[in-house]
Design a protein around this motif. Structure first.
Motif, PDB file in Angstrom:
ATOM      1  N   ARG A 148      42.806  47.709  46.322  1.00  0.00           N
ATOM      2  CA  ARG A 148      41.844  47.937  47.394  1.00  0.00           C
ATOM      3  C   ARG A 148      40.730  46.901  47.314  1.00  0.00           C
ATOM      4  NH1 ARG A 148      41.115  54.300  45.713  1.00  0.00           N
ATOM      5  NH2 ARG A 148      43.233  55.016  46.279  1.00  0.00           N
ATOM      6  N   PHE A 149      40.037  46.736  48.426  1.00  0.00           N
ATOM      7  CA  PHE A 149      38.930  45.778  48.465  1.00  0.00           C
ATOM      8  C   PHE A 149      37.935  46.092  47.351  1.00  0.00           C
ATOM      9  CE2 PHE A 149      36.091  42.730  50.088  1.00  0.00           C
ATOM     10  CZ  PHE A 149      34.818  43.286  50.065  1.00  0.00           C
ATOM     11  N   GLU A 150      37.693  47.365  47.111  1.00  0.00           N
ATOM     12  CA  GLU A 150      36.694  47.768  46.118  1.00  0.00           C
ATOM     13  C   GLU A 150      37.145  47.536  44.677  1.00  0.00           C
ATOM     14  OE1 GLU A 150      37.867  49.616  48.606  1.00  0.00           O
ATOM     15  OE2 GLU A 150      38.333  51.678  47.967  1.00  0.00           O
ATOM     16  N   ASP A 151      38.380  47.092  44.487  1.00  0.00           N
ATOM     17  CA  ASP A 151      38.837  46.716  43.141  1.00  0.00           C
ATOM     18  C   ASP A 151      38.416  45.289  42.783  1.00  0.00           C
ATOM     19  OD1 ASP A 151      41.892  48.452  43.833  1.00  0.00           O
ATOM     20  OD2 ASP A 151      40.231  49.153  42.582  1.00  0.00           O
ATOM     21  N   THR A 152      37.836  44.586  43.747  1.00  0.00           N
ATOM     22  CA  THR A 152      37.386  43.218  43.493  1.00  0.00           C
ATOM     23  C   THR A 152      36.323  43.219  42.396  1.00  0.00           C
ATOM     24  OG1 THR A 152      37.860  42.484  45.748  1.00  0.00           O
ATOM     25  CG2 THR A 152      36.221  41.225  44.491  1.00  0.00           C
ATOM     26  N   ALA A 153      36.561  42.440  41.355  1.00  0.00           N
ATOM     27  CA  ALA A 153      35.649  42.412  40.210  1.00  0.00           C
ATOM     28  C   ALA A 153      36.146  41.392  39.197  1.00  0.00           C
ATOM     29  CB  ALA A 153      35.579  43.794  39.555  1.00  0.00           C
ATOM     30  N   VAL A 154      35.298  41.120  38.221  1.00  0.00           N
ATOM     31  CA  VAL A 154      35.745  40.417  37.023  1.00  0.00           C
ATOM     32  C   VAL A 154      36.240  41.479  36.056  1.00  0.00           C
ATOM     33  CG1 VAL A 154      35.118  38.934  35.096  1.00  0.00           C
ATOM     34  CG2 VAL A 154      34.117  38.535  37.366  1.00  0.00           C
ATOM     35  N   TYR A 155      37.464  41.328  35.615  1.00  0.00           N
ATOM     36  CA  TYR A 155      38.077  42.292  34.707  1.00  0.00           C
ATOM     37  C   TYR A 155      38.003  41.761  33.277  1.00  0.00           C
ATOM     38  CZ  TYR A 155      39.783  45.150  38.518  1.00  0.00           C
ATOM     39  OH  TYR A 155      39.850  45.992  39.609  1.00  0.00           O
ATOM     40  N   TYR A 156      37.534  42.632  32.399  1.00  0.00           N
ATOM     41  CA  TYR A 156      37.360  42.270  30.993  1.00  0.00           C
ATOM     42  C   TYR A 156      38.268  43.115  30.116  1.00  0.00           C
ATOM     43  CZ  TYR A 156      33.042  40.031  32.537  1.00  0.00           C
ATOM     44  OH  TYR A 156      32.121  39.239  33.172  1.00  0.00           O
ATOM     45  N   CYS A 157      38.804  42.479  29.095  1.00  0.00           N
ATOM     46  CA  CYS A 157      39.550  43.193  28.072  1.00  0.00           C
ATOM     47  C   CYS A 157      38.679  43.299  26.830  1.00  0.00           C
ATOM     48  CB  CYS A 157      40.840  42.450  27.747  1.00  0.00           C
ATOM     49  SG  CYS A 157      41.868  43.271  26.499  1.00  0.00           S
ATOM     50  N   LEU A 189      36.150  42.957  19.854  1.00  0.00           N
ATOM     51  CA  LEU A 189      36.420  41.681  20.512  1.00  0.00           C
ATOM     52  C   LEU A 189      36.279  41.830  22.023  1.00  0.00           C
ATOM     53  CD1 LEU A 189      39.686  40.688  18.612  1.00  0.00           C
ATOM     54  CD2 LEU A 189      37.371  39.926  18.109  1.00  0.00           C
ATOM     55  N   TRP A 190      35.772  40.793  22.659  1.00  0.00           N
ATOM     56  CA  TRP A 190      35.645  40.758  24.113  1.00  0.00           C
ATOM     57  C   TRP A 190      36.238  39.451  24.620  1.00  0.00           C
ATOM     58  CZ3 TRP A 190      33.957  44.570  27.330  1.00  0.00           C
ATOM     59  CH2 TRP A 190      33.293  45.643  26.739  1.00  0.00           C
ATOM     60  N   GLY A 191      36.861  39.529  25.775  1.00  0.00           N
ATOM     61  CA  GLY A 191      37.365  38.332  26.419  1.00  0.00           C
ATOM     62  C   GLY A 191      36.336  37.767  27.380  1.00  0.00           C
ATOM     63  N   GLN A 192      36.706  36.646  27.987  1.00  0.00           N
ATOM     64  CA  GLN A 192      35.789  35.954  28.893  1.00  0.00           C
ATOM     65  C   GLN A 192      35.860  36.513  30.305  1.00  0.00           C
ATOM     66  OE1 GLN A 192      38.768  34.920  28.086  1.00  0.00           O
ATOM     67  NE2 GLN A 192      39.702  34.313  30.009  1.00  0.00           N
ATOM     68  N   GLY A 193      36.865  37.333  30.571  1.00  0.00           N
ATOM     69  CA  GLY A 193      37.008  37.933  31.893  1.00  0.00           C
ATOM     70  C   GLY A 193      37.944  37.139  32.793  1.00  0.00           C
ATOM     71  N   THR A 194      38.546  37.835  33.722  1.00  0.00           N
ATOM     72  CA  THR A 194      39.409  37.198  34.713  1.00  0.00           C
ATOM     73  C   THR A 194      39.099  37.792  36.086  1.00  0.00           C
ATOM     74  OG1 THR A 194      41.708  36.617  35.260  1.00  0.00           O
ATOM     75  CG2 THR A 194      41.342  38.812  34.315  1.00  0.00           C
ATOM     76  N   GLN A 195      38.949  36.926  37.069  1.00  0.00           N
ATOM     77  CA  GLN A 195      38.525  37.361  38.405  1.00  0.00           C
ATOM     78  C   GLN A 195      39.696  37.926  39.199  1.00  0.00           C
ATOM     79  OE1 GLN A 195      35.315  37.211  39.994  1.00  0.00           O
ATOM     80  NE2 GLN A 195      36.389  38.448  41.535  1.00  0.00           N
ATOM     81  N   VAL A 196      39.468  39.097  39.761  1.00  0.00           N
ATOM     82  CA  VAL A 196      40.426  39.705  40.695  1.00  0.00           C
ATOM     83  C   VAL A 196      39.715  39.854  42.033  1.00  0.00           C
ATOM     84  CG1 VAL A 196      41.733  41.777  41.271  1.00  0.00           C
ATOM     85  CG2 VAL A 196      41.724  40.909  38.916  1.00  0.00           C
ATOM     86  N   THR A 197      40.287  39.263  43.058  1.00  0.00           N
ATOM     87  CA  THR A 197      39.707  39.337  44.396  1.00  0.00           C
ATOM     88  C   THR A 197      40.735  39.924  45.349  1.00  0.00           C
ATOM     89  OG1 THR A 197      38.332  37.392  43.972  1.00  0.00           O
ATOM     90  CG2 THR A 197      38.626  38.063  46.265  1.00  0.00           C
ATOM     91  N   VAL A 198      40.352  41.008  46.006  1.00  0.00           N
ATOM     92  CA  VAL A 198      41.239  41.678  46.955  1.00  0.00           C
ATOM     93  C   VAL A 198      40.679  41.468  48.351  1.00  0.00           C
ATOM     94  CG1 VAL A 198      42.361  43.833  47.590  1.00  0.00           C
ATOM     95  CG2 VAL A 198      41.778  43.390  45.191  1.00  0.00           C
TER      96      VAL A 198
END
Length: 120
Positions: free
Chosen positions: A86-95, A109-118
């Motif tokens: 969904r559009f509202e899932d747009t975010a930077v996702y972190y592990c 541990l934290w990652g640098q994040g990966t962008q998800v754009t819907v």
């Protein structure tokens, strides 16, 4: 050096799917838990899903039934399969992962994040 790297983000239309990957590398003994979180523009970071060392999974209400978290212990990896985006899932996702080091106890541990754009 122990590190955590996410991958798999991108641009997808609403209703589409993406699969995120999170891999821990370095001298670790075991992975205690792996989590996915996300942060949308102008909003606080929120928890999305967790997979434990025993394989138990937990989800935020906003993604339950659409997202699936899984793990591959042999690869020190976790995945987040995201369906019906969904559009509202747009975010930077972190592990994020809590690991037991071969020497020195547990570490967060934290990652640098990966962008998800819907796109809607």
């Amino acid at each position: 050096q122990v590190q955590l790297v996410e991958s798999g983000g991108g641009l997808v239309q609403a209703g589409g799917s993406l699969k995120l990957s999170c891999v821990v590398s370095g001298s670790i003994s075991t992975i205690n838990v792996m989590n996915w979180g996300r942060q949308a523009p102008g909003k606080q970071r929120e928890w999305v899903a967790t997979v434990t060392s025993t394989g138990s999974t937990f989800y935020a209400d906003s993604v339950r039934g659409r997202f699936t978290i899984s793990r591959n212990p042999a690869r020190n990896a976790a995945y987040l399969q995201m369906n019906n985006l969904r559009f509202e899932d747009t975010a930077v996702y972190y592990c994020n992962s809590n690991v037991r080091m071969e020497v020195g106890g547990d570490k967060e541990l934290w990652g640098q994040g990966t962008q998800v754009t819907v796109s809607s």
